[in-house]
Scaffold this motif. Structure first.
Motif, PDB file in Angstrom:
ATOM      1  N   GLU A 322       0.826  -1.204   0.000  1.00  7.82           N
ATOM      2  CA  GLU A 322       0.000   0.000   0.000  1.00  7.82           C
ATOM      3  C   GLU A 322       0.863   1.258   0.000  1.00  7.82           C
ATOM      4  O   GLU A 322       0.620   2.198  -0.764  1.00  7.82           O
ATOM      5  CB  GLU A 322      -0.914  -0.009   1.226  1.00  7.82           C
ATOM      6  CG  GLU A 322      -1.777   1.243   1.352  1.00  7.82           C
ATOM      7  CD  GLU A 322      -2.572   1.270   2.654  1.00  7.82           C
ATOM      8  OE1 GLU A 322      -3.238   2.287   2.901  1.00  7.82           O
ATOM      9  OE2 GLU A 322      -2.513   0.291   3.430  1.00  7.82           O
ATOM     10  N   ARG A 325       2.729   1.914  -3.329  1.00  8.29           N
ATOM     11  CA  ARG A 325       1.881   2.606  -4.310  1.00  8.29           C
ATOM     12  C   ARG A 325       1.763   4.086  -3.970  1.00  8.29           C
ATOM     13  O   ARG A 325       1.837   4.954  -4.862  1.00  8.29           O
ATOM     14  CB  ARG A 325       0.487   1.957  -4.346  1.00  8.29           C
ATOM     15  CG  ARG A 325       0.465   0.590  -5.012  1.00  8.29           C
ATOM     16  CD  ARG A 325      -0.961   0.129  -5.277  1.00  8.29           C
ATOM     17  NE  ARG A 325      -1.706  -0.067  -4.025  1.00  8.29           N
ATOM     18  CZ  ARG A 325      -1.729  -1.206  -3.344  1.00  8.29           C
ATOM     19  NH1 ARG A 325      -1.057  -2.256  -3.785  1.00  8.29           N
ATOM     20  NH2 ARG A 325      -2.428  -1.304  -2.237  1.00  8.29           N
ATOM     21  N   TYR A 326       1.590   4.375  -2.686  1.00  7.63           N
ATOM     22  CA  TYR A 326       1.496   5.771  -2.252  1.00  7.63           C
ATOM     23  C   TYR A 326       2.776   6.531  -2.601  1.00  7.63           C
ATOM     24  O   TYR A 326       2.727   7.670  -3.092  1.00  7.63           O
ATOM     25  CB  TYR A 326       1.239   5.819  -0.744  1.00  7.63           C
ATOM     26  CG  TYR A 326       1.318   7.207  -0.156  1.00  7.63           C
ATOM     27  CD1 TYR A 326       0.257   8.098  -0.282  1.00  7.63           C
ATOM     28  CD2 TYR A 326       2.456   7.629   0.525  1.00  7.63           C
ATOM     29  CE1 TYR A 326       0.333   9.382   0.258  1.00  7.63           C
ATOM     30  CE2 TYR A 326       2.542   8.898   1.059  1.00  7.63           C
ATOM     31  CZ  TYR A 326       1.483   9.774   0.926  1.00  7.63           C
ATOM     32  OH  TYR A 326       1.568  11.037   1.458  1.00  7.63           O
TER      33      TYR A 326
END
Length: 502
Positions: A322, A325-326
């Motif tokens: 996560e 991706r950020y």
């Protein structure tokens, strides 16, 4: 963006080939160096093709293993794939892949566990042999042939300099805007070494690009594959308690004037407990923090996205899917704040000592005198390796080791009479923290250390047993360190025999 837009050198475009064709350059017995550090920036296509090739050899009854040198841990497409086919005879310097761990512990793969800052000098002196092939992941190749590293620098430049043949994986999953984030500065083999001119984590002293003799590049492979790091689990009560004790310690040290309000540069090891401590820092009343560390994890990335942390120096990222991706979607937030260096620089003892790092690392177990085991279960089963914790612990201004007081649902005490494997000697360990409390060992004798660790850090289940052991030790005529040899490792023996230390 099309893959080949990442390859801007015309001559190297002509060397584009499949992973299978690239893997054919690797021969049985070769010393192979790869990129990769803590699950980031490692080659993903060629190692899998190599594993397939090795299996074909083995199916015919022919032997095929390589000697594998990396930066640190990689991922399942590299360590896992090669371990599946028993393709590695020798591995260094750090591994966290469970399949490779099994090969190491079963004796199929010889393993060198060494400080991460020390692998490059070992290689230069010839102790690890001559590198035959380097497989390096990059995010792009410039028109002049210089290379933009991906999410890890590790030992990349040394491998590029040393290998007889070089294979480049150009990974278009890696963000193109990584360009400019790296700072490649080399330590030479000559003595005395050049002074490394770093006095602050934000200092940039080298080049944004890696270089290589283009004649040595035998293959270029296009990939589009994500780094593979497991998600961090939510901080549990123990991790939050450990973080709370450390925050109180920092506040006390600031109040006493021992460290400045904005802290000293922070180093944090990998794992959920370390990430919980960084999360606690981000929630506290601290601003303008800086990090001089090995890896940037989720918690540190969150701090960099705000005013909490203004600069971070590392050799790689270690982000959950996560947060990866950020990062890729918001890289402009981090471009001027993050410096990625070779691990010989990120973990260099002289720099760590000079800038006054606060080192925070995890432990498997500690003993009552402050010795730390961070690598082996029951003294002989390798977990991951020492990594860079020793680089920082010995040279830090403050050296902290953290562990929950219990493991295996209370069947193991993490505070023991004597650790069966010493990775960090008591002289390098200043602070020990469990969820039960914190023991500041600075300036204390062995007997003073023992009493404080038992009182502050041991779990109530095991505290009476540790106190009894300490009293037995005091019966020893030579009691500078009240060690009772007959019982020192009896807790570990009992666990092996019965499945519990209790």
């Amino acid at each position: 963006m099309k893959y080949n837009e990442r390859i801007r050198h015309l001559g190297l475009k002509r060397k584009l080939c499949s992973a299978e064709q690239a893997a054919a350059w690797i021969k049985p017995g070769d010393v192979v160096g790869t990129s990769g550090f803590t699950g980031s920036g490692y080659p993903k296509a060629v190692p899998q093709a190599l594993a397939k090739r090795i299996k074909e050899f083995h199916d015919k009854g022919d032997s095929f293993q390589i000697k594998l040198l990396t930066g640190a841990s990689t991922g399942p497409e590299l360590d896992g794939a090669l371990a599946d086919v028993n393709g590695v005879s020798y591995r260094a310097p750090f591994n966290s892949d469970p399949k490779m761990r099994k090969r190491i512990n079963e004796g199929d793969t010889q393993y060198l566990d060494t400080h991460l800052s020390g692998l490059s000098p070992l290689y230069r002196c010839g102790a690890l042999g001559q590198m035959d092939v380097a497989i390096i992941e990059v995010s792009s190749i410039n028109a002049d042939g210089s290379l933009v590293a991906s999410t890890a620098v590790g030992n990349n430049q040394l491998w590029l300099n040393s290998a007889k043949k070089v294979i480049i994986e150009v990974n278009s999953w890696q963000c193109a805007e990584l360009e400019g984030m790296h700072d490649i500065w080399e330590v030479t083999s000559s003595f005395p070494h050049k002074i490394i001119p770093i006095s602050d984590p934000s200092n940039r002293i080298g080049s944004p690009y890696m270089t290589v003799d283009l004649e040595k590049i035998v293959a270029v492979v296009e990939t589009h594959s994500a780094d593979r790091n497991a998600p961090f689990t939510a901080s549990d009560e123990n991790a939050r308690s450990i973080a709370g004790h450390i925050m109180e310690f920092f506040k006390y040290e600031i109040k006493k004037g021992h460290i400045p309000y904005h802290m000293l540069p922070i180093q944090s090891g990998i794992g959920n407990v370390a990430n919980a401590v960084i999360e606690a820092l981000s929630e506290g009343d601290f601003y303008d923090l800086k990090a001089y560390t090995e890896v940037i994890q989720d918690g540190m990335l969150a701090m960099l996205a705000t005013d909490k942390m203004i600069a971070a120096s590392a050799t790689s990222f270690s982000l959950s899917p996560e947060k990866a991706r950020y990062f890729n979607e918001n890289i402009q937030l981090f471009r001027k704040k993050v410096v990625l260096r070779p691990q010989e620089i990120s973990n260099h003892p002289e720099i760590i000592r000079r800038i006054g790092c606060i080192a925070m690392n995890g432990a498997i177990e500690v003993d009552i005198f402050g010795n730390v085991n961070s690598t082996h279960i029951m003294g002989s089963k390798m977990m991951n390796g020492i990594g860079g914790s020793g680089d920082y612990a010995r040279n830090a201004y403050i050296s902290i080791f953290m562990t929950p007081s219990l493991a295996k649902e209370g069947k193991i005490s993490s505070v023991v009479p004597m650790v069966p494997r010493v990775d960090h000697i008591s002289q390098d360990v200043q602070i020990i923290v469990t969820e039960r409390g914190l023991a500041d060992l600075r300036g204390l004798s062995p007997k003073e250390r023992a009493k404080l660790i038992i009182q502050n850090c041991a779990h109530p289940i095991y505290k009476p047993l540790l106190q009894e052991y300490y009293q037995l030790g005091l019966q020893n005529p030579s009691i500078q360190t009240p060690l009772f040899l007959k019982e020192a490792l009896s807790w570990h023996d009992k666990f092996v025999e019965t499945g519990s230390m209790a």
